[in-house]
Design an enzyme around this catalytic site. Structure first.
Site, PDB file in Angstrom:
ATOM      1  N   GLU A  42      26.564  48.411  33.251  1.00  0.00           N
ATOM      2  CA  GLU A  42      27.607  47.465  33.618  1.00  0.00           C
ATOM      3  C   GLU A  42      28.752  47.461  32.612  1.00  0.00           C
ATOM      4  OE1 GLU A  42      24.415  44.482  33.315  1.00  0.00           O
ATOM      5  OE2 GLU A  42      25.981  43.181  32.545  1.00  0.00           O
ATOM      6  N   CYS A 101      25.766  40.691  29.310  1.00  0.00           N
ATOM      7  CA  CYS A 101      24.926  41.433  28.360  1.00  0.00           C
ATOM      8  C   CYS A 101      23.686  42.054  29.010  1.00  0.00           C
ATOM      9  CB  CYS A 101      24.487  40.537  27.212  1.00  0.00           C
ATOM     10  SG  CYS A 101      25.816  39.601  26.465  1.00  0.00           S
TER      11      CYS A 101
END
Ligand code: SAH
Length: 345
Positions: free
Chosen positions: A88, A334
């Protein structure tokens, strides 16, 4: 299949000459790659040559699998690589310039106790071209090209530990700062590390000059070991010695990342220690409100508590700010988006 975006211009020159083409083709290919073109789009290359290239190489090895646009203008991306791996990234519009957060590994082997990226360990390193592909894809998404870059700053703060993938990450830095590629300045790139001391010094010696961010998160070796396994290997004294060296070699102010964890690292004693750790060279502390990761169970703090901690630091003349958080309305941070994506399938 090899990845064409992994090569610099000199290597591309060798590749094209071995295929019987003149060396200016290398620069043409390079510019196309950084404009996000696939072989079909490289219109000033002979069709036969393009076909030959596509038999051996992938141009840019990534697609945007999903995107989540936040009310605050930030966009979270899930990228899919040619081998099916998912990572990501997040794009954040700032008044002083837009920033893209870049991942350097699939997973991570540092095992920090609050971080979702490391939960499954390290899957694999990303190559230089695979890291660059994130920037190329988002620049393309924003309507940019090699000659017309739409992203001002890069932060190597996505999943992975950049200094644990040193050769690929430094090659990535050389690639994206090339004039014919995206022409980033080293000064507009920040590299965040949990503190791999030898490689901090190596980065300084090799003259990259990026902004160095060190994830500190604790102010004594003992408390840091509870949060970050890497603290068993390197002490805070070794880290401060390395960052001073980095400053002396590059002239760059050192940034410390400090995630506020309730009941762990927010005492008056921590403020005093932060002052000691950051004294004697230009530095700045970024306070981060911990993002809750359900597998980890660690709690962040309230806005009020963060402000109080900041005020104490400011009174002690420690340069610090609370980092603005982006995209809270579009899912986790995260490493959590990737985990959710994989879990759903
Ligand atoms: N491995 C590098 C870069 C990736 S992590 C490093 O350790 O710096 C980027 C930053 O996000 C680091 O400062 C990391 O400690 C922090 N981080 C990880 N999980 C977090 C969480 N749940 N909440 C807030 N910050 C987190």
């Amino acid at each position: 299949m090899k990845i064409l975006a992994d090569y610099d211009i000199d290597e591309l020159k060798k590749i094209v000459s071995e295929m019987g083409q003149p060396s200016f083709r290398a620069t043409q290919i390079f510019k196309w790659l950084y404009s996000g073109a696939d072989f079909d789009g490289m219109t000033d290359l002979p069709a036969e040559f393009r076909k030959e290239l596509s038999r051996e190489y992938i141009a840019v090895p990534l697609t945007i699998a999903e995107k989540f646009v936040s009310k605050d203008g930030s966009v979270k991306f899930l990228y899919k690589y040619h081998d099916g791996n998912i990572i990501e990234g997040v794009y954040m519009p700032h008044s002083y310039g837009d920033t893209l957060c870049v991942s350097t590994q699939v997973g991570c082997r540092m095992g920090c106790s609050f971080c979702a990226s490391g939960i499954g360990g390290l899957v694999r390193n990303l190559t230089a071209g695979e890291i660059a592909a994130q920037v190329i894809a988002v620049n393309g998404y924003l309507g940019g090209s090699a000659a017309n870059r739409k992203i001002s700053n890069l932060v190597l703060m996505g999943s992975g530990e950049p200094l644990d993938n040193y050769d690929n990450v430094t090659k990535f830095l050389r690639l994206v700062t090339n004039k014919n590629a995206l022409d980033f300045g080293m000064r507009s790139i920040s590299l965040s590390t949990c503190g791999l001391v030898e490689n901090i010094k190596r980065l300084a010696d090799e003259g990259y000059g990026v902004t160095l961010s060190v994830s500190l998160h604790a102010t004594t070796d003992e408390s840091r070991r509870e949060l970050m396994p890497i603290a068993h290997k390197y002490t805070l004294a070794q880290i401060t010695e390395a960052v001073k060296y980095y400053f002396e070699k590059t002239g760059r102010r050192i940034i410390f990342e400090y995630a506020l964890v309730k009941g762990k690292n927010m005492s008056a004693f921590d403020c005093k220690r932060l002052r000691e750790i950051t004294r004697g060279y230009p530095s700045h502390v970024n306070l981060i409100k911990l993002n809750y990761v359900k597998e980890k169970g660690m709690q962040g703090c309230s806005d009020e508590e963060a402000k109080r901690f900041l005020q104490r630091l400011t009174e002690m003349n420690v340069s610090a700010t609370i980092r603005r958080s982006f995209g809270n309305d579009v899912g986790g941070a995260c490493g959590q988006l990737r985990r959710n994506y994989i879990a759903e399938r």
